[in-house]
Design a protein around this motif. Structure first.
Motif, PDB file in Angstrom:
ATOM      1  N   ARG A 479       0.838  -1.189   0.000  1.00 53.67           N
ATOM      2  CA  ARG A 479       0.000   0.000   0.000  1.00 53.67           C
ATOM      3  C   ARG A 479       0.877   1.243   0.000  1.00 53.67           C
ATOM      4  O   ARG A 479       2.017   1.227   0.452  1.00 53.67           O
ATOM      5  N   ASN A 480       0.325   2.351  -0.492  1.00 53.62           N
ATOM      6  CA  ASN A 480       1.085   3.604  -0.492  1.00 53.62           C
ATOM      7  C   ASN A 480       0.812   4.382   0.788  1.00 53.62           C
ATOM      8  O   ASN A 480       0.109   3.910   1.688  1.00 53.62           O
ATOM      9  N   ALA A 481       1.353   5.586   0.830  1.00 58.68           N
ATOM     10  CA  ALA A 481       1.249   6.376   2.063  1.00 58.68           C
ATOM     11  C   ALA A 481      -0.190   6.743   2.403  1.00 58.68           C
ATOM     12  O   ALA A 481      -0.510   7.020   3.563  1.00 58.68           O
ATOM     13  N   ASN A 482      -1.060   6.767   1.408  1.00 59.92           N
ATOM     14  CA  ASN A 482      -2.459   7.101   1.643  1.00 59.92           C
ATOM     15  C   ASN A 482      -3.297   5.881   2.010  1.00 59.92           C
ATOM     16  O   ASN A 482      -4.503   5.990   2.186  1.00 59.92           O
ATOM     17  N   GLY A 483      -2.645   4.721   2.115  1.00 58.05           N
ATOM     18  CA  GLY A 483      -3.375   3.521   2.459  1.00 58.05           C
ATOM     19  C   GLY A 483      -4.003   2.825   1.275  1.00 58.05           C
ATOM     20  O   GLY A 483      -4.660   1.794   1.440  1.00 58.05           O
ATOM     21  N   LYS A 484      -3.817   3.376   0.078  1.00 56.73           N
ATOM     22  CA  LYS A 484      -4.368   2.742  -1.120  1.00 56.73           C
ATOM     23  C   LYS A 484      -3.428   1.651  -1.608  1.00 56.73           C
ATOM     24  O   LYS A 484      -2.229   1.685  -1.376  1.00 56.73           O
ATOM     25  N   LEU A 485      -4.012   0.682  -2.318  1.00 58.58           N
ATOM     26  CA  LEU A 485      -3.188  -0.377  -2.895  1.00 58.58           C
ATOM     27  C   LEU A 485      -2.183   0.214  -3.871  1.00 58.58           C
ATOM     28  O   LEU A 485      -2.531   1.045  -4.714  1.00 58.58           O
ATOM     29  N   ASP A 486      -0.950  -0.218  -3.765  1.00 57.59           N
ATOM     30  CA  ASP A 486       0.113   0.226  -4.660  1.00 57.59           C
ATOM     31  C   ASP A 486       0.222  -0.785  -5.799  1.00 57.59           C
ATOM     32  O   ASP A 486       0.894  -1.818  -5.676  1.00 57.59           O
ATOM     33  N   ARG A 487      -0.448  -0.509  -6.917  1.00 55.24           N
ATOM     34  CA  ARG A 487      -0.512  -1.474  -8.011  1.00 55.24           C
ATOM     35  C   ARG A 487       0.836  -1.650  -8.706  1.00 55.24           C
ATOM     36  O   ARG A 487       1.099  -2.708  -9.270  1.00 55.24           O
ATOM     37  N   VAL A 488       1.658  -0.626  -8.683  1.00 51.78           N
ATOM     38  CA  VAL A 488       2.990  -0.769  -9.271  1.00 51.78           C
ATOM     39  C   VAL A 488       3.800  -1.784  -8.463  1.00 51.78           C
ATOM     40  O   VAL A 488       4.464  -2.674  -9.018  1.00 51.78           O
ATOM     41  N   ALA A 489       3.722  -1.680  -7.158  1.00 59.11           N
ATOM     42  CA  ALA A 489       4.435  -2.629  -6.303  1.00 59.11           C
ATOM     43  C   ALA A 489       3.839  -4.024  -6.411  1.00 59.11           C
ATOM     44  O   ALA A 489       4.566  -5.026  -6.381  1.00 59.11           O
ATOM     45  N   VAL A 490       2.508  -4.092  -6.551  1.00 55.05           N
ATOM     46  CA  VAL A 490       1.859  -5.398  -6.715  1.00 55.05           C
ATOM     47  C   VAL A 490       2.345  -6.078  -7.986  1.00 55.05           C
ATOM     48  O   VAL A 490       2.662  -7.270  -7.996  1.00 55.05           O
ATOM     49  N   ARG A 491       2.430  -5.307  -9.077  1.00 60.53           N
ATOM     50  CA  ARG A 491       2.901  -5.879 -10.343  1.00 60.53           C
ATOM     51  C   ARG A 491       4.334  -6.385 -10.216  1.00 60.53           C
ATOM     52  O   ARG A 491       4.661  -7.476 -10.700  1.00 60.53           O
ATOM     53  N   ALA A 492       5.184  -5.600  -9.584  1.00 58.69           N
ATOM     54  CA  ALA A 492       6.582  -6.030  -9.410  1.00 58.69           C
ATOM     55  C   ALA A 492       6.665  -7.313  -8.589  1.00 58.69           C
ATOM     56  O   ALA A 492       7.449  -8.212  -8.900  1.00 58.69           O
TER      57      ALA A 492
END
Length: 500
Positions: A479-492
């Motif tokens: 997740r990013n700093a706002n608590g949202k899913l970090d899709r870039v990190a998920v893809r990696a």
């Protein structure tokens, strides 16, 4: 290029010689005269239902004669055709019937058995036989009127309906027939779903050229090989996964030599695939094409250029204007990536009953584009080379493309989560040589044996092209700093897991 006058799509049976074959299947040959008669009677049967003008008629059928004729019959009756992919499961069919407001569903008794109470909206009549009545003759009507709604996945949520006019369909047929150089001597093997714009155009472009369509629901590559031989097929339209299967199949030299033309869309051909097809079907022209349902087809690559430029998507098809546009709306320089924008008479009328998504995708063309008017801003990044050829760079949104099908990550994620076996899930598409992309789900499980359970359930609920290929199980999703899913990190994370 001068754009010819458009007509309503039900005039297509009048394009061929009356005694020439228009449709060939296991039942025999339907001539253009017989095609016109059958369309007229089916339209008469629809008119006898006393529907409101513009009412939606859905078909959920394999490639029967009724499925091939209904786009024309509904048009002649002043109705709007809504083809439903026969591979879809009940929940998806129910959504399309409800969203389109279908007044009639033409299907088969066995398919109805797969639906549950409430899947067919109140007031929607179900016909398990093709309508038949007094012949309705073709008349001249407004070509800008709505003729069809084709459902395609969106980047968020459920499939959305793309609205196509008679002019969209007619000019698309004439355009393709022209650049593919189809003729009355051609026999086109229609293996793609008729609910797919590329699949539907197999019918229309062939009939616009006066040629014959051979509809085929195939199970294996061998079925395609046998059909090419049996029906003396000259033209085959396909997607990258089909080409992979056909290159692995056994082709008698005489059968392979029958094919004069191969056309590809719904995913890029790899250089390896180009070499394989050129070697196996040396006498066939190979057309690489790019398009999206919202504008039907945008570009094609001249077969003479494909050996030297297997990575190119070519240039605009007849009647289309395409350009690479910067974020500020100006024209991108040669070699500079930008958004591919499509203008001209092939641009659809927007999304059915969805003003918000229509406004996001269908916007005024840049002032410097010659066509003007409404354009489709594709969301795809392309670049125009110094050689004048366009090359696809990537997709700006998160849509996945599997076996030529555009798939919403949200739709897959909702299906994965629906059974309660999974607590959180994110779906991404990773490169796959056979399918174009492989659906990969990064998930946090909530029960033991979550993967086995969710795979078993999705086999019952989703068509094959929407089945995830890989599951990557994690204790927590990035997740990013706002608590949202970090899709870039998920893809990696997904890429690393699949590689290992």
């Amino acid at each position: 290029m001068e754009i010819p006058p458009a007509r309503t799509i039900d005039h297509l049976p009048l394009m061929g010689a009356v005694d020439a074959p228009a449709l060939i299947d296991r039942e025999g040959i339907v001539t253009f005269a017989a095609l016109e008669s059958a369309v007229a009677r089916m339209a008469g049967g629809l008119l006898a239902l006393d529907l409101e003008p513009g009412a939606r008629v859905a078909t959920w059928l394999p490639k029967t004669r009724a499925a091939c004729l209904m786009p024309l019959a509904a048009a002649r009756a002043g109705l709007v055709h809504v083809p439903v992919n026969p591979a879809l499961k009940r929940a998806q069919v129910a959504h399309i019937l409800s969203d389109s407001g279908a007044a009639v569903l033409v299907t088969q008794t066995a398919r109805m058995a797969a639906l549950e109470p409430g899947d067919v909206p109140d007031g929607c009549r179900v016909l398990t036989e093709a309508p038949d009545g007094d012949a309705a003759e073709a008349t001249e009507r407004d070509p800008s009127a709505l003729a069809a709604i084709l459902y395609t996945s969106g980047s968020t949520g459920r499939p959305k309906g793309v609205m196509l006019s008679h002019a969209n369909l007619w000019l698309g047929a004439v355009s393709v027939a022209r650049y593919l150089k189809l003729s009355a001597e051609d026999r086109v093997l229609a293996v793609l779903p008729l609910s797919f714009d590329y699949g539907q155009n197999q019918l229309f472009s062939t009939w616009a050229a006066g040629g014959a369509v051979v509809p085929l629901d195939y199970l294996t590559a061998r079925d395609v090989v046998k059909a090419v031989e049996r029906f003396e097929v000259t033209t085959l339209a396909g997607l990258p996964p089909l080409w992979t299967q056909l290159l692995e199949a056994d082709w008698p030299a005489e059968t392979a030599a029958r094919l004069r033309r191969l056309t590809n869309s719904g995913g890029a051909l790899t250089p390896r695939m180009v070499r394989g097809l050129r070697g196996r079907f040396a006498g066939a022209d190979l057309y690489a094409m790019y398009g999206l349902t919202e504008a039907f087809r945008s570009t094609y690559l001249d077969p003479a250029l494909i050996d030297a430029n297997p990575d190119a998507i070519g240039s605009a098809i007849p009647f289309a204007e395409v350009a690479v546009v910067r974020a500020d709306g100006s024209r991108a320089d040669a070699g500079e990536p930008g958004e591919l924008v499509h203008a001209g008479p092939l641009v659809a009328q927007g999304y059915w009953r969805d003003a918000e998504r229509t406004a996001a995708r269908f916007r005024a063309a840049p002032m410097w584009m010659a066509s003007g008017g409404m354009a489709v801003w594709s969301g795809d990044t392309a670049a125009l080379g110094e050689d004048g050829l366009l090359r696809f760079v990537g997709r700006d949104d998160e849509m996945m493309k599997v076996a030529g099908n555009r798939i919403s990550p949200t739709e897959v994620e909702e299906a994965v989560l629906a059974g309660g076996e999974v607590a959180e899930a994110v779906a991404v598409g990773l490169p796959d040589e056979r399918q174009g992309q492989a659906i990969t789900v990064v998930a946090r499980g909530s029960v033991a044996d979550a993967e086995a359970l969710v795979r078993a359930r999705l086999r019952r609920e989703l068509p094959s092209f929407q089945q995830p290929s890989y599951y990557v199980w994690v204790d927590a999703l990035p997740r990013n700093a706002n608590g949202k899913l970090d899709r870039v990190a998920v893809r990696a994370l997904a890429e690393a897991a699949v590689r290992s």
